[in-house]
Design a protein around this motif. Sequence first.
Motif, PDB file in Angstrom:
ATOM      1  N   ALA A  17       0.833  -1.199   0.000  1.00  0.00           N
ATOM      2  CA  ALA A  17       0.000   0.000   0.000  1.00  0.00           C
ATOM      3  C   ALA A  17       0.868   1.248   0.000  1.00  0.00           C
ATOM      4  N   ARG A  18       0.421   2.248  -0.761  1.00  0.00           N
ATOM      5  CA  ARG A  18       1.096   3.541  -0.805  1.00  0.00           C
ATOM      6  C   ARG A  18       0.050   4.633  -0.610  1.00  0.00           C
ATOM      7  N   GLY A  19       0.390   5.674   0.139  1.00  0.00           N
ATOM      8  CA  GLY A  19      -0.542   6.775   0.337  1.00  0.00           C
ATOM      9  C   GLY A  19       0.175   8.076   0.624  1.00  0.00           C
ATOM     10  N   VAL A  20      -0.360   9.163   0.074  1.00  0.00           N
ATOM     11  CA  VAL A  20       0.172  10.494   0.323  1.00  0.00           C
ATOM     12  C   VAL A  20      -1.002  11.428   0.572  1.00  0.00           C
ATOM     13  N   GLY A  21      -0.974  12.169   1.681  1.00  0.00           N
ATOM     14  CA  GLY A  21      -2.013  13.148   1.978  1.00  0.00           C
ATOM     15  C   GLY A  21      -1.395  14.471   2.381  1.00  0.00           C
ATOM     16  N   PHE A  37      -5.488  20.917  -0.572  1.00  0.00           N
ATOM     17  CA  PHE A  37      -5.985  19.585  -0.202  1.00  0.00           C
ATOM     18  C   PHE A  37      -5.552  18.601  -1.286  1.00  0.00           C
ATOM     19  N   TYR A  38      -4.852  17.530  -0.861  1.00  0.00           N
ATOM     20  CA  TYR A  38      -4.384  16.527  -1.821  1.00  0.00           C
ATOM     21  C   TYR A  38      -4.395  15.164  -1.146  1.00  0.00           C
ATOM     22  N   GLN A  39      -4.874  14.165  -1.848  1.00  0.00           N
ATOM     23  CA  GLN A  39      -4.829  12.803  -1.328  1.00  0.00           C
ATOM     24  C   GLN A  39      -4.599  11.829  -2.472  1.00  0.00           C
ATOM     25  N   GLU A  40      -3.819  10.811  -2.173  1.00  0.00           N
ATOM     26  CA  GLU A  40      -3.442   9.838  -3.203  1.00  0.00           C
ATOM     27  C   GLU A  40      -3.342   8.459  -2.583  1.00  0.00           C
ATOM     28  N   GLY A  41      -3.794   7.460  -3.300  1.00  0.00           N
ATOM     29  CA  GLY A  41      -3.683   6.087  -2.836  1.00  0.00           C
ATOM     30  C   GLY A  41      -4.515   5.820  -1.606  1.00  0.00           C
ATOM     31  N   CYS A  42      -3.937   5.127  -0.624  1.00  0.00           N
ATOM     32  CA  CYS A  42      -4.688   4.731   0.567  1.00  0.00           C
ATOM     33  C   CYS A  42      -4.806   5.838   1.598  1.00  0.00           C
ATOM     34  N   ALA A  43      -4.196   6.997   1.366  1.00  0.00           N
ATOM     35  CA  ALA A  43      -4.259   8.110   2.306  1.00  0.00           C
ATOM     36  C   ALA A  43      -5.441   9.013   1.976  1.00  0.00           C
ATOM     37  N   LYS A  44      -6.380   9.123   2.892  1.00  0.00           N
ATOM     38  CA  LYS A  44      -7.558   9.970   2.708  1.00  0.00           C
ATOM     39  C   LYS A  44      -7.673  10.940   3.880  1.00  0.00           C
ATOM     40  N   ILE A  45      -8.265  12.106   3.631  1.00  0.00           N
ATOM     41  CA  ILE A  45      -8.465  13.121   4.663  1.00  0.00           C
ATOM     42  C   ILE A  45      -9.923  13.563   4.626  1.00  0.00           C
ATOM     43  N   ARG A  46     -10.554  13.623   5.778  1.00  0.00           N
ATOM     44  CA  ARG A  46     -11.912  14.119   5.883  1.00  0.00           C
ATOM     45  C   ARG A  46     -11.928  15.294   6.867  1.00  0.00           C
ATOM     46  N   ASN A  61      -6.366   5.691   6.702  1.00  0.00           N
ATOM     47  CA  ASN A  61      -5.605   4.740   5.887  1.00  0.00           C
ATOM     48  C   ASN A  61      -6.576   3.672   5.411  1.00  0.00           C
ATOM     49  N   THR A  62      -7.015   3.766   4.157  1.00  0.00           N
ATOM     50  CA  THR A  62      -8.031   2.848   3.665  1.00  0.00           C
ATOM     51  C   THR A  62      -7.488   1.437   3.432  1.00  0.00           C
ATOM     52  N   ALA A  63      -6.192   1.245   3.600  1.00  0.00           N
ATOM     53  CA  ALA A  63      -5.632  -0.105   3.497  1.00  0.00           C
ATOM     54  C   ALA A  63      -5.993  -0.956   4.708  1.00  0.00           C
ATOM     55  N   GLY A  64      -6.486  -0.314   5.780  1.00  0.00           N
ATOM     56  CA  GLY A  64      -6.918  -1.061   6.951  1.00  0.00           C
ATOM     57  C   GLY A  64      -5.806  -1.434   7.904  1.00  0.00           C
ATOM     58  N   GLY A  65      -4.644  -0.866   7.724  1.00  0.00           N
ATOM     59  CA  GLY A  65      -3.500  -1.163   8.582  1.00  0.00           C
ATOM     60  C   GLY A  65      -2.221  -1.111   7.776  1.00  0.00           C
ATOM     61  N   LEU A  66      -1.106  -1.409   8.425  1.00  0.00           N
ATOM     62  CA  LEU A  66       0.198  -1.385   7.775  1.00  0.00           C
ATOM     63  C   LEU A  66       0.893  -2.719   7.964  1.00  0.00           C
ATOM     64  N   THR A  67       1.654  -3.109   6.949  1.00  0.00           N
ATOM     65  CA  THR A  67       2.514  -4.274   7.061  1.00  0.00           C
ATOM     66  C   THR A  67       3.796  -3.995   6.293  1.00  0.00           C
ATOM     67  N   GLY A  68       4.730  -4.927   6.326  1.00  0.00           N
ATOM     68  CA  GLY A  68       6.045  -4.702   5.750  1.00  0.00           C
ATOM     69  C   GLY A  68       6.000  -4.197   4.315  1.00  0.00           C
ATOM     70  N   VAL A  72       3.189   5.306   3.969  1.00  0.00           N
ATOM     71  CA  VAL A  72       2.181   6.362   4.019  1.00  0.00           C
ATOM     72  C   VAL A  72       2.854   7.652   4.475  1.00  0.00           C
ATOM     73  N   GLU A  73       2.550   8.754   3.772  1.00  0.00           N
ATOM     74  CA  GLU A  73       3.107  10.065   4.093  1.00  0.00           C
ATOM     75  C   GLU A  73       1.990  11.077   4.308  1.00  0.00           C
ATOM     76  N   TRP A  74       2.127  11.865   5.386  1.00  0.00           N
ATOM     77  CA  TRP A  74       1.214  12.971   5.654  1.00  0.00           C
ATOM     78  C   TRP A  74       2.005  14.262   5.732  1.00  0.00           C
TER      79      TRP A  74
END
Length: 277
Positions: A17-21, A37-46, A61-68, A72-74
């Motif tokens: 998973a990759r995410g940038v918000g 306002f910018y969001q990409e991948g699994c990173a969402k902002i409300r 984090n719409t991926a539901g968690g993190l693993t190896g 994710v970047e904020w």
Amino acid sequence: MDVALVRDEAVGRQQRARGVGRLVAKRSAQSTRLDVFYQEGCAKIRLPETFDGTMEAVLINTAGGLTGGDHVEWALAAGAETRLTVTTQACERVYKASASTARLETRITVADGARVDWLPQETILFDRSSLNRRLEVDLAADAVFLAVEAVILGRKAMGETVKTGFFHDRWRVRRAGKPIHAEETRLDGDVAGLTGELGTLGGARAFATVLLCDPDAEGHVEPLRRLIGAGAAGVSQWQDKLVARVVADDGFSLRKMLIPIISHLRKGASVPKLWSL
């Protein structure tokens, strides 16, 4: 599910998973308003509706968690004279890593006369998880910054324990370009053995750091010590910086201790609604 998944050759071509918000707040008509306002991948902002001129941002984090291998970047910025509170939709879960290390990076900028309250919900580490987390903060000369980071080593109610794993947490806070706070937390290998020592957690499975950078920090020391009472916690202060460390047997007990601390440091304002016990 709206998740960015990529191929990672280094970990056997497993999906990651990759995410940038990114969010920038500005001052407008006596209120804090959205500028960028910018969001990409699994990173969402409300942005829940507020009625007091401040802004609240919820990171998801719409991926539901993190693993190896997940990353994710904020990036969050509060313009001059703004008030921004940032929290997360839920606890961030860090699952067993079959290979590589998850990365979670947060960069926060607070301009003149602005205040940011960084209040993510707890990070839950599972057995054999691997996480590298970084927090970089740049404050203007008179900016105010409150940060709370809590970690739970497995959920006690679910009978979970963390025997081994890797957790590296790096904080760097600067005011007007000069470092004012730096710390490193590292659990590597035999987590159960390390956290069982009296000099670390003494067998407790939940801990948190509270940091307040504020010219009025000294005035909060004694009230917080009275709030904590006989709890497993301590408060210290130096110049315009206050640090509190809190330890508890489980996540619920830790949150019960943190909520009044946070409310006090927010001048009586409640914690975000998503923090409810």
